[in-house]
Design a protein around this motif. Structure first.
Motif, mmCIF file in Angstrom:
data_model
loop_
_atom_site.group_PDB
_atom_site.id
_atom_site.type_symbol
_atom_site.label_atom_id
_atom_site.label_comp_id
_atom_site.label_asym_id
_atom_site.label_seq_id
_atom_site.Cartn_x
_atom_site.Cartn_y
_atom_site.Cartn_z
ATOM 1 N N ARG A 26 24.506 31.520 40.710
ATOM 2 C CA ARG A 26 24.954 32.738 41.379
ATOM 3 C C ARG A 26 24.212 33.926 40.784
ATOM 4 N NH1 ARG A 26 28.063 31.016 45.749
ATOM 5 N NH2 ARG A 26 29.212 29.193 45.083
ATOM 6 N N THR A 27 23.730 34.799 41.618
ATOM 7 C CA THR A 27 23.007 35.958 41.120
ATOM 8 C C THR A 27 23.568 37.217 41.749
ATOM 9 O OG1 THR A 27 21.352 35.751 42.877
ATOM 10 C CG2 THR A 27 20.878 34.647 40.782
ATOM 11 N N GLY A 28 23.331 38.360 41.100
ATOM 12 C CA GLY A 28 23.781 39.632 41.641
ATOM 13 C C GLY A 28 25.143 40.009 41.118
ATOM 14 N N PRO A 29 25.448 41.307 41.132
ATOM 15 C CA PRO A 29 26.714 41.796 40.568
ATOM 16 C C PRO A 29 27.927 41.351 41.367
ATOM 17 C CG PRO A 29 25.553 43.555 41.720
ATOM 18 C CD PRO A 29 24.612 42.402 41.637
ATOM 19 N N ASP A 30 27.758 40.981 42.633
ATOM 20 C CA ASP A 30 28.897 40.599 43.462
ATOM 21 C C ASP A 30 29.013 39.096 43.642
ATOM 22 O OD1 ASP A 30 29.568 43.272 43.888
ATOM 23 O OD2 ASP A 30 28.128 43.453 45.516
ATOM 24 N N ALA A 31 28.224 38.326 42.893
ATOM 25 C CA ALA A 31 28.266 36.873 43.031
ATOM 26 C C ALA A 31 29.630 36.343 42.621
ATOM 27 C CB ALA A 31 27.178 36.244 42.169
ATOM 28 N N ILE A 32 30.129 35.352 43.351
ATOM 29 C CA ILE A 32 31.435 34.760 43.079
ATOM 30 C C ILE A 32 31.261 33.264 42.891
ATOM 31 C CG2 ILE A 32 33.772 34.399 43.963
ATOM 32 C CD1 ILE A 32 33.439 36.833 45.693
ATOM 33 N N ASP A 33 31.826 32.743 41.814
ATOM 34 C CA ASP A 33 31.742 31.305 41.551
ATOM 35 C C ASP A 33 32.674 30.533 42.477
ATOM 36 O OD1 ASP A 33 29.995 31.887 39.547
ATOM 37 O OD2 ASP A 33 31.477 31.728 37.938
ATOM 38 N N ASP A 34 32.221 29.395 42.947
ATOM 39 C CA ASP A 34 33.080 28.510 43.728
ATOM 40 C C ASP A 34 34.279 28.085 42.885
ATOM 41 O OD1 ASP A 34 31.271 28.686 45.741
ATOM 42 O OD2 ASP A 34 30.450 26.666 45.517
ATOM 43 N N GLY A 35 35.415 27.908 43.557
ATOM 44 C CA GLY A 35 36.598 27.425 42.863
ATOM 45 C C GLY A 35 37.361 28.485 42.112
ATOM 46 N N THR A 36 36.981 29.743 42.261
ATOM 47 C CA THR A 36 37.704 30.822 41.596
ATOM 48 C C THR A 36 38.636 31.503 42.595
ATOM 49 O OG1 THR A 36 35.972 32.430 42.113
ATOM 50 C CG2 THR A 36 35.791 31.245 40.016
ATOM 51 N N LEU A 37 39.504 32.365 42.094
ATOM 52 C CA LEU A 37 40.413 33.097 42.970
ATOM 53 C C LEU A 37 39.623 34.009 43.914
ATOM 54 C CD1 LEU A 37 43.335 33.784 43.738
ATOM 55 C CD2 LEU A 37 43.249 35.627 42.039
ATOM 56 N N GLY A 38 38.581 34.647 43.389
ATOM 57 C CA GLY A 38 37.757 35.496 44.240
ATOM 58 C C GLY A 38 37.124 34.711 45.377
ATOM 59 N N TRP A 39 36.640 33.534 45.070
ATOM 60 C CA TRP A 39 36.040 32.659 46.089
ATOM 61 C C TRP A 39 37.069 32.285 47.156
ATOM 62 C CZ3 TRP A 39 37.591 27.583 47.037
ATOM 63 C CH2 TRP A 39 36.791 26.852 47.935
ATOM 64 N N LEU A 40 38.286 31.923 46.729
ATOM 65 C CA LEU A 40 39.321 31.524 47.687
ATOM 66 C C LEU A 40 39.682 32.672 48.620
ATOM 67 C CD1 LEU A 40 41.343 29.269 48.518
ATOM 68 C CD2 LEU A 40 43.013 30.398 47.033
ATOM 69 N N ILE A 41 39.813 33.867 48.071
ATOM 70 C CA ILE A 41 40.195 35.012 48.891
ATOM 71 C C ILE A 41 39.079 35.379 49.866
ATOM 72 C CG2 ILE A 41 40.709 37.496 48.790
ATOM 73 C CD1 ILE A 41 42.426 36.933 46.344
ATOM 74 N N GLU A 42 37.825 35.189 49.462
ATOM 75 C CA GLU A 42 36.720 35.410 50.391
ATOM 76 C C GLU A 42 36.794 34.431 51.562
ATOM 77 O OE1 GLU A 42 34.338 37.672 50.683
ATOM 78 O OE2 GLU A 42 35.270 38.793 49.042
ATOM 79 N N GLN A 43 37.169 33.186 51.281
ATOM 80 C CA GLN A 43 37.338 32.204 52.368
ATOM 81 C C GLN A 43 38.495 32.620 53.278
ATOM 82 O OE1 GLN A 43 34.825 29.931 52.182
ATOM 83 N NE2 GLN A 43 34.448 31.127 50.311
ATOM 84 N N TYR A 44 39.537 33.157 52.678
ATOM 85 C CA TYR A 44 40.694 33.601 53.465
ATOM 86 C C TYR A 44 40.308 34.723 54.413
ATOM 87 C CZ TYR A 44 45.166 35.919 54.442
ATOM 88 O OH TYR A 44 46.240 36.526 55.078
ATOM 89 N N TYR A 45 39.467 35.653 53.951
ATOM 90 C CA TYR A 45 39.046 36.768 54.799
ATOM 91 C C TYR A 45 38.284 36.286 56.040
ATOM 92 C CZ TYR A 45 40.191 40.078 51.041
ATOM 93 O OH TYR A 45 40.849 40.827 50.100
ATOM 94 N N ARG A 88 43.541 27.491 36.887
ATOM 95 C CA ARG A 88 44.207 28.283 35.864
ATOM 96 C C ARG A 88 44.999 29.449 36.455
ATOM 97 N NH1 ARG A 88 40.806 30.880 32.352
ATOM 98 N NH2 ARG A 88 42.597 31.134 30.979
ATOM 99 N N PHE A 89 45.018 29.549 37.769
ATOM 100 C CA PHE A 89 45.802 30.612 38.413
ATOM 101 C C PHE A 89 47.182 30.050 38.730
ATOM 102 C CE2 PHE A 89 47.131 33.349 41.961
ATOM 103 C CZ PHE A 89 46.964 34.579 41.358
ATOM 104 N N THR A 90 48.162 30.425 37.923
ATOM 105 C CA THR A 90 49.494 29.835 37.977
ATOM 106 C C THR A 90 50.541 30.869 38.400
ATOM 107 O OG1 THR A 90 49.916 30.391 35.670
ATOM 108 C CG2 THR A 90 48.835 28.263 36.119
ATOM 109 N N ALA A 91 51.789 30.413 38.434
ATOM 110 C CA ALA A 91 52.889 31.344 38.722
ATOM 111 C C ALA A 91 52.930 32.470 37.693
ATOM 112 C CB ALA A 91 54.216 30.587 38.736
#
Length: 320
Positions: A26-45, A88-91
């Protein structure tokens, strides 16, 4: 490996590498790793669940979720929730995000609701991105105002009417809100084209794309008098000083100023509650009220009419 060994940032990167992620791809300041919360929310959008929401709901939800992604799990790390692996994203993580809005229960609960929506979508069998919803059992914070917006009293309505007589734009707004029981997002779109044989026929804006509610409401004589005596726009009843339709937020701000002029504490949504309350006072059933307001569940209507129902039942009980 980037960073200084032994730091929280370094340890977090190490854990992500062990989990199979490859940040170097992943490159660039806005790159998001797969399997992270940011990645999931991008898929949701990009999902139909999100895109089918009305425009205002999408805007509000995205603002809430983007704020959550920018938060840090603790003061000991520079990482944000955007980079947290889903495993690691839990209740507890959801509770941390909720509690960052301490003292603002509505905003805190908004975060929980938004995260629930994301994981509800991600957990669908046809999506299959997660196996559980960490926000499902996270409790809401008690609201500072459990009854929501202030419900206008009869005296407050009369005080507003005395300040803004029939023929003014403010009185037209009051009449539309009170005698239709609709939200401001609907009020700003109503116009002559919705009238037919003494009825208003329209589709509510809330969930219009996903689960539309079509209503037909008779025009009360009081409202008819106000409409006939008021200056209205070509396509909508209510227009700005530039003869343009209001936005929902713009109308809310404008109507707030008219309330301040009249010295009343109410706002636009409080008149929707007042309409439901008046119906309840006059013995209307919950289903009759729902036919006006467009609510789909009894629970919502009962929230609007709880006080009125108590008063009416107490009167009946004393008579017995």
């Amino acid at each position: 490996m980037r960073g200084t060994p032994g730091t929280d940032e370094w340890e977090e990167l190490y854990r992500r590498l062990l989990a199979g992620h490859r940040p170097e791809d992943r490159t660039g300041p806005d790159a998001i790793d797969d399997g992270t919360l940011g990645w999931l929310i991008e898929q949701y959008y990009r999902s139909a669940d999100y895109l089918d929401l009305d425009e205002r709901t999408r805007r509000v939800r995205k603002s809430i979720l983007d704020q959550c992604l920018a938060e840090s799990p603790s003061e000991k790390t520079q990482l944000t929730f955007r980079d947290i692996p889903l495993a690691r994203f839990t209740a507890k993580s959801v509770a941390i995000l909720r509690d960052k809005k301490e003292g603002k229960p509505e905003a805190a609960n908004g975060r929980v609701k938004a995260i629930r929506a994301v994981f509800n979508w991600a957990g669908k069998p046809e999506v299959g991105l997660v196996n559980a919803n960490p926000a499902r059992d996270v409790q809401y914070r008690a609201s500072n105002n459990p009854d929501g917006h202030h419900t206008w009293t009869i005296e407050e309505v009369e005080q507003f009417e005395a300040r803004h007589p029939i023929g003014t734009k403010a009185r037209l707004a009051l009449g539309l809100l009170l005698y239709t029981g609709q939200r401001r997002s609907d009020i700003v779109l109503l116009g002559r084209q919705h009238e037919k044989s003494g009825w208003l026929r329209f589709t509510q804006q809330k969930n219009k794309r996903k689960n539309p509610v079509h209503l037909e409401i008779p025009i009360r004589p009081e409202l008819r008098e106000i409409l006939d005596a008021s200056p209205v726009g070509e396509m909508v009843y209510l227009v700005t000083e530039f003869n343009k339709p209001f936005t929902a937020n713009g109308f809310g701000n404008w109507f707030r100023d008219r309330c301040l002029e009249a010295g009343v504490p109410g706002r636009a949504h409080g008149l929707r509650k007042a309409a439901a309350t008046r119906l309840a006072d006059r013995g209307a059933t919950a289903h009759e009220i729902m036919a006006i307001t467009g609510h789909k569940t009894l629970k919502e209507v009962e929230r609007y009419t709880r006080a009125a129902s108590q008063k009416r039942l107490a009167e009946q009980a004393i008579k017995r």
